[in-house]
Design an enzyme around this catalytic site. Structure first.
Site, PDB file in Angstrom:
ATOM      1  N   ARG A   1      65.251  78.070  41.161  1.00 23.79           N
ATOM      2  CA  ARG A   1      66.199  76.968  41.407  1.00 23.79           C
ATOM      3  C   ARG A   1      67.549  77.107  41.187  1.00 23.79           C
ATOM      4  NH1 ARG A   1      64.338  74.822  35.039  1.00 23.79           N
ATOM      5  NH2 ARG A   1      66.277  73.456  35.078  1.00 23.79           N
TER       6      ARG A   1
ATOM      7  N   GLU B   1      54.840  73.315  32.887  1.00 23.97           N
ATOM      8  CA  GLU B   1      55.739  73.771  34.063  1.00 23.97           C
ATOM      9  C   GLU B   1      55.793  75.257  34.698  1.00 23.97           C
ATOM     10  OE1 GLU B   1      59.669  74.121  32.095  1.00 23.97           O
ATOM     11  OE2 GLU B   1      58.882  74.977  30.222  1.00 23.97           O
TER      12      GLU B   1
ATOM     13  N   HIS C   1      70.675  74.244  35.320  1.00 26.07           N
ATOM     14  CA  HIS C   1      70.934  73.445  34.015  1.00 26.07           C
ATOM     15  C   HIS C   1      72.501  72.955  34.334  1.00 26.07           C
ATOM     16  CE1 HIS C   1      67.412  75.282  32.439  1.00 26.07           C
ATOM     17  NE2 HIS C   1      67.444  74.150  31.697  1.00 26.07           N
TER      18      HIS C   1
ATOM     19  N   ARG D   1      66.301  68.769  24.262  1.00 24.50           N
ATOM     20  CA  ARG D   1      66.639  70.438  24.374  1.00 24.50           C
ATOM     21  C   ARG D   1      67.185  71.221  23.286  1.00 24.50           C
ATOM     22  NH1 ARG D   1      67.294  68.293  30.084  1.00 24.50           N
ATOM     23  NH2 ARG D   1      65.964  69.413  31.678  1.00 24.50           N
TER      24      ARG D   1
ATOM     25  N   CYS E   1      59.119  64.776  32.353  1.00 27.76           N
ATOM     26  CA  CYS E   1      60.461  65.123  31.866  1.00 27.76           C
ATOM     27  C   CYS E   1      61.429  66.054  32.598  1.00 27.76           C
ATOM     28  CB  CYS E   1      60.611  65.814  30.277  1.00 27.76           C
ATOM     29  SG  CYS E   1      59.892  67.319  30.062  1.00 27.76           S
TER      30      CYS E   1
END
Ligand code: PEP
Ligand code: MG
Length: 587
Positions: free
Chosen positions: A468, A434, A192, A299, A505
């Protein structure tokens, strides 16, 4: 002497400025010598920090009193008692006088001493107290450092932010006028922090090993976000080369930027909707509304993360309404709270987990804590009266979760109806795709939802079993993996056949290298951080549908993701060259 460090490219661009260490983690605290004349002021800082931490614990206790048992709220009472324990405070004062260092050092040393004593005890209950000391210590340090940080970063100098990681809450603290680049020791291209850096348009590199140990605070560095290189103490010649390259890049950026006002249409006339991903209402100030066709991902958790407590229903209504009014006749897609994993809420403590990204996060928390979820859904429905909005659920794993949320939406709508409250009856319900499991049962999901959006950042993580945020495996994290491409193709095909709107997205939507492949698969809605929109639009306008389809088929034939990446990069370069010679200027 110049030192070159390598990392993972997170946001493009060149930055040249002094590197400033900015420790996000509370294990690293700034230490500085003080004089005996400063001791009283440092004591005063400690007292104010204790008062701040105490207020936030009380607030949390109050907010959670209806949801927690009386036994559980005692945890907060115990923390408050610790915070005001005179022996502990006296120990900190004593340490401060002895060391003559800033008070953070005293807090850290005393707390770790207490922690060790309690951790060594035989009695389990006593051992658990060590965690309370740790937590109270963190809260006091956090109160102290929050002040320190804002002073630190608003010193009026250009700088490159360096830290272990760039936390979502840091975005609210940085001095946007002077920050030139971001470099972190941890994180991945899709964490993020990196997403935020990209959306803020700040050149950035992540996963630079031993960054803070190798490059001293204040050293002049060159940050090359494209090639993931950080050069500390560069030679004059190299500096000159980079300055020239930075100028050239700025010039090219200016040209591409102009594309944003042109139509988002392939040369053979197919429209591709380009929408914006936003992290909060504040982002809207920087977006030109006529350039986007809606907000494809709001978000909501970021607005929650910047606060000290849960926003009330009324506060949420105000926030969502601002976005809806800003968007006018365009759609705003509110994603419900997606906390957990790497997005913690300081005031909502989740138990520590061995694998947080496989744990209690996203919709799972919302379903287990219906109070917060209901409040958010009610707020979105109320804010939508007279505007256009849709609700999107993150981290959906099963069909029953979708059915459950549909019921909740119906119950809340009925409640609002009965109480005569104004709300919109047209708010659509959609899901993020996701988690691979939900992609595999898409046929069962499609009839239950109004729209879908693919969160490729998490999808790659879960599909390839690659964290990630973990720099060690960053080279394995690739959206070009054939499994990912097949998944995307299959989702597009099923949604098109069922006539259900589907968008992307995740970050690949804003990666112009990916645009021809996505269009080739059949995607017609892409939602991205607005800084990427001009480049993506440039690609949309370059290749006719059939060429994209052929290209996507060719991409599917590769087994090596690196081959596909190279192929996509060539295609993007070709698009760029065509643009330079293209004069199609329809509006
Ligand atoms: C995603 O996972 O692709 C996504 C858009 O959500 P986030 O990055 O916030 O997890
Ligand atoms: Mg996600």
């Amino acid at each position: 002497m110049a030192i070159k460090l390598r990392g993972v490219a997170a946001a493009p661009g060149i930055a040249i400025a002094p590197l400033v260490h900015f420790h996000g983690g509370l294990e690293f605290i700034p230490a500085r010598q003080i004089g005996s004349e400063d001791v009283a002021a440092e004591k005063q800082r400690l007292s104010s920090a204790i008062a701040t931490a105490s207020k936030s614990i009380q607030r949390l206790r109050h907010e959670l009193s209806s949801s927690l048992s009386a036994h559980d709220t005692k945890i907060y009472d115990a923390q408050l008692a610790l915070l005001h324990d005179q022996t502990l405070i006296d120990d900190m004062f004593k340490q401060l006088e002895e060391d003559e260092k800033n008070v953070e050092v005293a807090v850290q040393r005393v707390i770790s001493r207490y922690e060790k004593v309690f951790e060594g005890m035989e009695d389990v209950a006593m051992r658990e107290k060590a965690a309370d000391f740790r937590d109270v210590g963190r809260q006091v340090l956090s109160a102290l450092m929050a002040k320190e940080r804002s002073v630190y970063i608003s010193g009026g100098q250009d700088y490159i932010f360096a830290a272990d990681e760039f936390l979502p809450s840091d975005a609210g603290l940085i001095d946007r006028e002077h920050i030139r680049g971001i470099v972190t020791a941890r994180g991945g291209k899709y964490s993020h922090g990196a997403i935020l850096a990209r959306s803020l348009g700040i050149p950035s590199i992540v996963a630079v090993e031993d960054l803070l140990q190798t490059v001293q605070n204040g050293t002049r560095v060159i940050l090359d976000g494209e090639n993931a290189v950080l050069i500390s103490d560069p030679e004059e010649e190299e500096l000159g080369q980079y300055e020239r390259r930075a100028q050239e890049q700025d010039e090219a950026e200016r040209r591409v930027f102009e594309v944003r006002f042109l139509s988002s249409m392939t040369p053979d006339g197919t429209s591709v909707q380009l929408m914006a991903n936003v992290e909060g209402v504040r982002d809207l100030e920087h977006i030109e509304s006529k350039v986007i066709s809606g907000i494809g991902l709001f978000r909501t958790e970021f607005a929650f993360m910047e606060r000290k407590q849960f926003p009330s229903e009324e506060e949420q209504v105000q926030m969502y309404r601002k976005a809806i009014q800003w968007a006018g006749d365009k759609m705003v897609t509110f994603r419900t709270l997606d906390i957990g994993g790497d997005k913690p809420l300081t005031y909502f403590r989740t138990p520590s987990e061995r694998n947080p990204v496989l744990g209690w996060r996203g919709l799972r928390i919302s379903i287990d804590w219906p109070d917060f979820f209901y409040t958010q859904i009610r707020a979105i429905l109320r804010a939508s009266a007279g505007g256009r909005a849709r609700i999107m659920l993150p981290m959906v794993t099963s069909v029953t979760e979708v059915q459950h949320c549909r019921q909740i939406l119906n119950v809340i709508s009925k409640d609002l109806e009965e109480s005569g409250e104004e709300y919109s009856k047209d708010v659509q319900l959609g899901v993020m795709i996701e988690v691979p499991a939900i992609a595999l049962v898409l046929d069962k999901v499609l009839p239950l939802v109004d729209f879908l959006s693919i969160g490729t950042n998490d999808m790659v993580q879960y599909l390839l079993a690659v964290d990630r945020d973990n720099p060690r495996v960053a080279n394995l994290y690739t959206p070009y993996h054939p499994a990912m491409l097949r998944t995307l193709q299959s989702i597009a095909e099923q949604c098109v056949a069922a006539d259900k709107p589907v968008s992307i997205c995740g970050e690949i939507a804003g990666d112009h290298h990916f645009t021809p492949i996505l269009i080739g698969f059949g995607f017609r809605e892409l939602s991205m951080s607005p800084v990427f929109l001009p480049r993506v639009k440039l690609m949309v306008r370059t290749y006719p549908i059939e060429e994209c389809q052929d290209f996507a088929q060719e991409a599917l034939r590769h087994v090596d993701p690196e081959e596909t990446r190279k192929m996509a990069s060539m295609k993007a370069k070709e698009g760029w060259s065509r643009f330079m010679g293209d004069n199609r200027q329809d509006g």
